[in-house]
Design an enzyme around this catalytic site. Structure first.
Site, short mmCIF file in Angstrom:
data_model
loop_
_atom_site.label_atom_id
_atom_site.label_comp_id
_atom_site.label_asym_id
_atom_site.label_seq_id
_atom_site.Cartn_x
_atom_site.Cartn_y
_atom_site.Cartn_z
N ASP A 133 0.84 -1.20 0.00
CA ASP A 133 0.00 0.00 0.00
C ASP A 133 0.88 1.25 0.00
OD1 ASP A 133 -2.83 1.16 0.45
OD2 ASP A 133 -1.57 2.22 1.90
N TYR A 173 3.41 9.45 -0.77
CA TYR A 173 4.47 8.83 0.04
C TYR A 173 5.86 8.96 -0.62
CZ TYR A 173 0.42 6.47 2.18
OH TYR A 173 -0.79 6.18 2.76
N LYS A 177 -2.15 5.50 -4.75
CA LYS A 177 -3.25 6.45 -4.56
C LYS A 177 -3.01 7.78 -5.26
CE LYS A 177 -3.53 4.66 0.19
NZ LYS A 177 -2.12 4.52 0.59
N HIS A 193 -7.05 9.21 -2.71
CA HIS A 193 -6.46 9.22 -1.37
C HIS A 193 -7.38 9.85 -0.34
CE1 HIS A 193 -2.22 9.08 0.58
NE2 HIS A 193 -3.13 9.03 1.52
N1 LIG Z 1 -5.16 6.48 3.19
C1 LIG Z 1 -4.64 7.23 4.13
O1 LIG Z 1 -4.98 8.41 4.31
C2 LIG Z 1 -3.60 6.63 5.03
C3 LIG Z 1 -3.20 7.32 6.18
C4 LIG Z 1 -2.25 6.71 7.00
C5 LIG Z 1 -1.74 5.46 6.67
N2 LIG Z 1 -2.13 4.83 5.52
C6 LIG Z 1 -1.61 3.50 5.12
O2 LIG Z 1 -1.71 2.60 6.21
C7 LIG Z 1 -0.40 2.15 6.57
C8 LIG Z 1 -0.32 1.91 8.06
O3 LIG Z 1 -0.59 3.08 8.77
P1 LIG Z 1 0.54 3.88 9.56
O4 LIG Z 1 1.87 3.57 8.97
O5 LIG Z 1 0.15 5.28 9.61
O6 LIG Z 1 0.42 3.31 11.04
P2 LIG Z 1 0.64 1.89 11.75
O7 LIG Z 1 0.88 0.82 10.76
O8 LIG Z 1 -0.46 1.75 12.73
O9 LIG Z 1 1.95 2.15 12.60
C9 LIG Z 1 3.22 2.25 12.03
C10 LIG Z 1 4.17 2.67 13.12
O10 LIG Z 1 4.17 1.70 14.18
C11 LIG Z 1 5.46 1.15 14.33
N3 LIG Z 1 5.31 -0.31 14.43
C12 LIG Z 1 4.76 -1.14 13.51
N4 LIG Z 1 4.79 -2.41 13.95
C13 LIG Z 1 5.36 -2.38 15.17
C14 LIG Z 1 5.67 -3.37 16.12
N5 LIG Z 1 5.39 -4.66 15.89
N6 LIG Z 1 6.25 -3.00 17.29
C15 LIG Z 1 6.54 -1.70 17.52
N7 LIG Z 1 6.27 -0.70 16.66
C16 LIG Z 1 5.69 -1.04 15.49
C17 LIG Z 1 6.25 1.53 13.10
O11 LIG Z 1 7.59 1.79 13.44
P3 LIG Z 1 8.83 1.16 12.61
O12 LIG Z 1 8.64 1.44 11.17
O13 LIG Z 1 9.99 1.90 13.22
O14 LIG Z 1 8.82 -0.31 12.96
C18 LIG Z 1 5.57 2.81 12.64
O15 LIG Z 1 6.14 3.92 13.29
C19 LIG Z 1 0.53 3.25 6.05
O16 LIG Z 1 1.86 2.86 5.97
C20 LIG Z 1 -0.13 3.57 4.74
O17 LIG Z 1 0.18 2.57 3.78
C21 LIG Z 1 -3.08 5.40 4.73
#
Ligand SMILES: NC(=O)c1ccc[n+]([C@@H]2O[C@H](COP(=O)([O-])OP(=O)(O)OC[C@H]3O[C@@H](n4cnc5c(N)ncnc54)[C@H](OP(=O)(O)O)[C@@H]3O)[C@@H](O)[C@H]2O)c1
Length: 281
Positions: free
Chosen positions: A46, A51, A80, A113
């Site tokens: 994704d 990004y 997106k 997006h």
């Molecule tokens: N459509 C939208 O508007 C939108 C908005 C936000 C996100 N997204 C998508 O959704 C994905 C996920 O959301 P997100 O990246 O915002 O948040 P998330 O996946 O909830 O959290 C990612 C964060 O948590 C940490 N993390 C992940 N697994 C971990 C674990 N097992 N233990 C400790 N820390 C951990 C990561 O750090 P490290 O990398 O340092 O491990 C990173 O800082 C994004 O990457 C993107 O593809 C879409």
């Protein structure tokens, strides 16, 4: 059924195409993380124009295919459209640019997006995306951060032909959006969950800590498993090889019904810096 899920489980989208039940988020991610994710077994990626890493993601996909012989059709590549490219002409050009940046022949899933432009902007974009499906550039199209009112605008438009395959929104126990989820399901729209591990913010929540101990898994694994059992496609992101692996090691346990109820907080606590779902635009 959540209990019968495995890493290789796929769901059938309303477009007829299969989507893996869990994916890898690449916001603030990079090519090495994508390579590690593919090696670990993730098959859904994704990314987004916003990004700034579609080129790295595409390169990682192409390298993985060359190195392993994995079929392109076994990888599900999502990207997106950013807000500044809404409208027919800009979106048509953005789709071609996204394909070029990734170096791929087609995009599996292309999402608006966010709805943050205007009715004519959003609908013009959808027209261009429908046409790109016809042209074979995109397999499935969907939306992200759409509220019910944004979806109803689309369904009422006379150019509407293709129902969004997914709506990708922030979803976790502190933002379960029951009404939106129910509405999307009634239209055959699959929910993708972003911020599924709450960016770590809720790892010390007492319920998460206690469930983590009870099931012998990490807080992140509890949250990802919750998302799967809710019927969402979670998109956890990590740049750490070990976390990348453990975040998909969530198919050997099941959160029981009573514990799922404990995670039904009824709260509205967005973690991401925005929630365009609520935008009246
Ligand atoms: N459509 C939208 O508007 C939108 C908005 C936000 C996100 N997204 C998508 O959704 C994905 C996920 O959301 P997100 O990246 O915002 O948040 P998330 O996946 O909830 O959290 C990612 C964060 O948590 C940490 N993390 C992940 N697994 C971990 C674990 N097992 N233990 C400790 N820390 C951990 C990561 O750090 P490290 O990398 O340092 O491990 C990173 O800082 C994004 O990457 C993107 O593809 C879409």
């Amino acid at each position: 059924m959540a209990s019968s899920l495995s890493l290789t489980t796929t769901f059938k989208l309303n477009s007829g195409h299969a989507i893996p039940c869990i994916g890898f988020g690449v916001f603030h991610g990079h090519g090495e993380a994508v390579s590690n994710a593919l090696k670990a077994g993730y098959r859904l990626l994704d990314t987004a124009d916003f990004y700034n890493n579609e080129d790295d993601c595409g390169a990682a996909v192409r390298a993985f295919i060359t190195e392993t012989g994995c079929a392109r059709s076994d990888i599900f590549y999502t990207t997106k459209l950013w807000n500044n490219n809404h409208g027919y002409t800009a979106t048509a050009a953005a789709i071609d640019q996204a394909l070029n940046r990734a170096g791929l022949d087609y995009i599996d899933l292309y999402l608006i997006h966010s709805p943050l432009s205007s009715p004519s902007g959003r609908l013009g974009s959808w027209q261009a995306m429908q046409d790109a499906v016809d042209a074979g550039k995109i397999k499935s199209i969907g939306v992200s951060n759409y509220g019910i009112h944004h979806l109803e605008e689309l369904f009422a438009w006379d150019g509407f032909r293709i129902t969004p395959a997914v709506n990708q929104v922030e979803l976790h126990p502190w933002l379960a959006r029951k009404e939106l989820v129910e509405y999307c399901r009634s239209k055959g729209i699959l929910m993708e969950a972003y911020c599924p591990v709450t960016r770590g913010v809720k790892f010390t929540d007492p319920t998460i800590v206690s469930l983590s101990k009870k099931y012998g898994v990490s807080p992140a694994q509890v949250l990802i498993r919750w998302s799967l059992q809710m019927g969402f496609v979670p998109l956890p992101k990590s740049n750490h090889a070990e976390r990348i692996k453990t975040n998909i090691d969530v198919f050997g346990f099941e959160i029981d019904e009573a514990d799922m109820k404990k995670l039904d907080t009824g709260k509205y606590e967005p973690i991401a810096a925005w929630d365009p779902v609520k935008s009246p635009l």
